[in-house]
Write a protein that holds these residues in place. Structure first.
Motif, short mmCIF file in Angstrom:
data_model
loop_
_atom_site.label_atom_id
_atom_site.label_comp_id
_atom_site.label_asym_id
_atom_site.label_seq_id
_atom_site.Cartn_x
_atom_site.Cartn_y
_atom_site.Cartn_z
N SER A 91 -73.81 -18.11 -28.22
CA SER A 91 -72.99 -18.70 -29.27
C SER A 91 -71.74 -19.36 -28.70
O SER A 91 -71.38 -19.13 -27.54
N CYS A 92 -71.05 -20.14 -29.54
CA CYS A 92 -69.87 -20.88 -29.07
C CYS A 92 -68.65 -19.96 -28.94
O CYS A 92 -67.74 -20.24 -28.16
N GLY A 93 -68.62 -18.88 -29.73
CA GLY A 93 -67.48 -17.97 -29.66
C GLY A 93 -66.24 -18.47 -30.38
O GLY A 93 -65.21 -17.79 -30.39
N ALA A 94 -66.31 -19.64 -30.99
CA ALA A 94 -65.10 -20.24 -31.57
C ALA A 94 -65.25 -20.65 -33.04
O ALA A 94 -64.25 -20.83 -33.72
N CYS A 95 -66.47 -20.81 -33.52
CA CYS A 95 -66.64 -21.29 -34.90
C CYS A 95 -66.33 -20.16 -35.89
O CYS A 95 -66.10 -19.02 -35.50
N ARG A 96 -66.33 -20.45 -37.20
CA ARG A 96 -65.91 -19.43 -38.16
C ARG A 96 -66.88 -18.25 -38.22
O ARG A 96 -66.46 -17.12 -38.41
N ASN A 97 -68.19 -18.50 -38.03
CA ASN A 97 -69.11 -17.36 -38.02
C ASN A 97 -68.95 -16.51 -36.77
O ASN A 97 -69.02 -15.28 -36.83
N CYS A 98 -68.72 -17.14 -35.62
CA CYS A 98 -68.46 -16.36 -34.40
C CYS A 98 -67.20 -15.52 -34.58
O CYS A 98 -67.16 -14.35 -34.18
N ALA A 99 -66.18 -16.09 -35.22
CA ALA A 99 -64.93 -15.35 -35.45
C ALA A 99 -65.16 -14.14 -36.35
O ALA A 99 -64.44 -13.15 -36.26
N TYR A 105 -75.31 -16.49 -36.46
CA TYR A 105 -75.24 -17.66 -37.34
C TYR A 105 -74.22 -18.67 -36.83
O TYR A 105 -73.61 -19.42 -37.62
N CYS A 106 -74.00 -18.68 -35.50
CA CYS A 106 -73.08 -19.64 -34.89
C CYS A 106 -73.38 -21.05 -35.39
O CYS A 106 -74.52 -21.50 -35.37
N LEU A 107 -72.33 -21.74 -35.83
CA LEU A 107 -72.53 -23.07 -36.42
C LEU A 107 -73.00 -24.10 -35.40
O LEU A 107 -73.57 -25.12 -35.76
N ARG A 108 -72.75 -23.82 -34.12
CA ARG A 108 -73.21 -24.77 -33.08
C ARG A 108 -74.68 -24.56 -32.74
O ARG A 108 -75.24 -25.32 -31.97
ZN ZN Z 1 -70.06 -20.21 -32.98
#
Ligand code: ZN
Ligand code: ZN
Length: 345
Positions: A91-99, A105-108
């Motif tokens: 995952s990206c670790g930065a999008c709202r779902n990662c947060a 469900y990472c948006l990236r």
């Molecule tokens: Zn993410």
């Protein structure tokens, strides 16, 4: 090093000799000790060119356990020597779902299962090899002394089953009636998790006699070959139905078998359909979800359950060099539990 690679779409993978990768930047090098085979690998290899945006050749393997043996110059060196299981959602670790701790469900990584690379073996080089690169320690969970052959299937079969059950713990208590449809690599773990979480009555459904025998052995209170037969005698339906088949013959009957306020969790993707809406014959307060895999925190929780001996994973172990043949056996339905490949020592 040896690696099991898909070299052309719509074909079987091949065992190949490739250069051992070297970790750069924040990357860590994991010496693979066990890697599980998953039916979704078959789906990837059977796909036509263009279905997946994955570069070939692709080393397969998204259920991987091993030991960290190398680190790039910017990586956390404290991981070297640690036994780990790899979280396969990069995952990206930065999008709202990662947060929110919902990296699955990472948006990236939109349109999971198709399109963009998700992680090891699913777009990025995987762990059906003697070693693999992990981009960052964020995708590792420590496993300590738990057998790597047990840990590898936890990365997908264990994590997916745990996440599917854990999200509905509010429905699981001594009075609960729970149905597990499909007692394979995921379903047999779900039965044990429901037991651990205190479900009152666990009913298993599978059309294979050997699967029903396993279901009873690991803690199901009853086992049936069909959803309708399993629910015919229930006073008020089931509170929680986990459908690991997701087939035309399971999703519809499962929806019809919900108790008021009950939920259907569709995990399998075998083409089942359910019409949803108000006043279409479903119980009041029905809920339907279709979870995808699970976040790293759930992987850590499922590893802890294995460490405590709560979770028993049914596995069949083979040498990595037999990968092509074991995939054939998986395709033919000749594997009960999870097939785990072990690279040469
Ligand atoms: Zn993410
Ligand atoms: Zn999988």
């Amino acid at each position: 090093m040896l690696a099991v690679q898909l070299t052309a779409w719509g074909s079987e993978p091949e065992l190949r000799d490739i250069p051992t990768p070297q970790p750069r930047g924040t990357e860590l090098l994991v010496r693979v000790r066990a890697a599980g085979l998953c039916r979704s690998d078959l789906h990837v290899m059977d796909s036509a060119a263009g279905s997946f945006d994955y570069p070939l050749p692709l080393t397969l393997g998204h259920e991987v356990a091993g030991t960290v043996i190398g680190a790039g110059p910017a990586a956390e060196r404290g991981w070297i020597g640690e036994n780990v299981v790899v979280h396969g959602i990069w995952s990206c670790g930065a999008c709202r779902n990662c947060a929110r701790g919902r990296e699955n469900y990472c948006l990236r990584l939109r349109s999971p299962g198709r399109g963009v690379p998700i992680g090891n073996g699913l777009g990025h080089p995987g762990g059906l090899a003697e070693a693999m690169i992990v981009p960052t320690a964020r995708f590792l969970v420590r496993t300590g002394s738990v057998d790597p052959v047990v840990c590898a299937p936890l990365a997908d079969a264990g994590l997916t089953a745990y996440h599917a059950v854990r999200e509905h713990r509010d429905l699981i208590d001594a009075g609960s009636v729970c149905l597990v449809v499909g007692v394979g690599g995921l379903g047999h773990l779900a039965i044990q998790l429901l037991r651990e979480f205190g479900a009152g009555r666990i009913i298993a459904v599978d059309n294979r006699p050997e699967a029903l025998a396993m279901a009873r052995r690991i803690g199901a209170d009853a086992a049936f070959s069909e959803v309708r037969a399993a629910t015919a005698d229930l006073d008020a339906g089931a509170d929680l139905i986990l459908d690991f088949a997701g087939a035309p013959g399971t999703v519809g009957p499962a929806g019809a078998a919900l108790a008021p306020g009950g939920r259907l969790v569709v995990v399998g993707s075998a083409g089942g359909r359910l019409e949803v809406g108000k006043d279409v014959g479903l119980a009041a307060g029905w809920g339907v979800t279709a979870p995808f895999w699970g976040p790293r925190s759930d992987l850590a929780a499922v590893v802890e359950l294995a460490r405590r001996g709560v979770l028993h994973v049914e596995t069949e172990t083979y040498p990595l060099t037999e990968a092509v043949e074991v995939y054939r056996r998986l395709r033919a339905g000749g594997i009960t539990g999870r097939a785990v490949l072990v690279p040469p020592a």
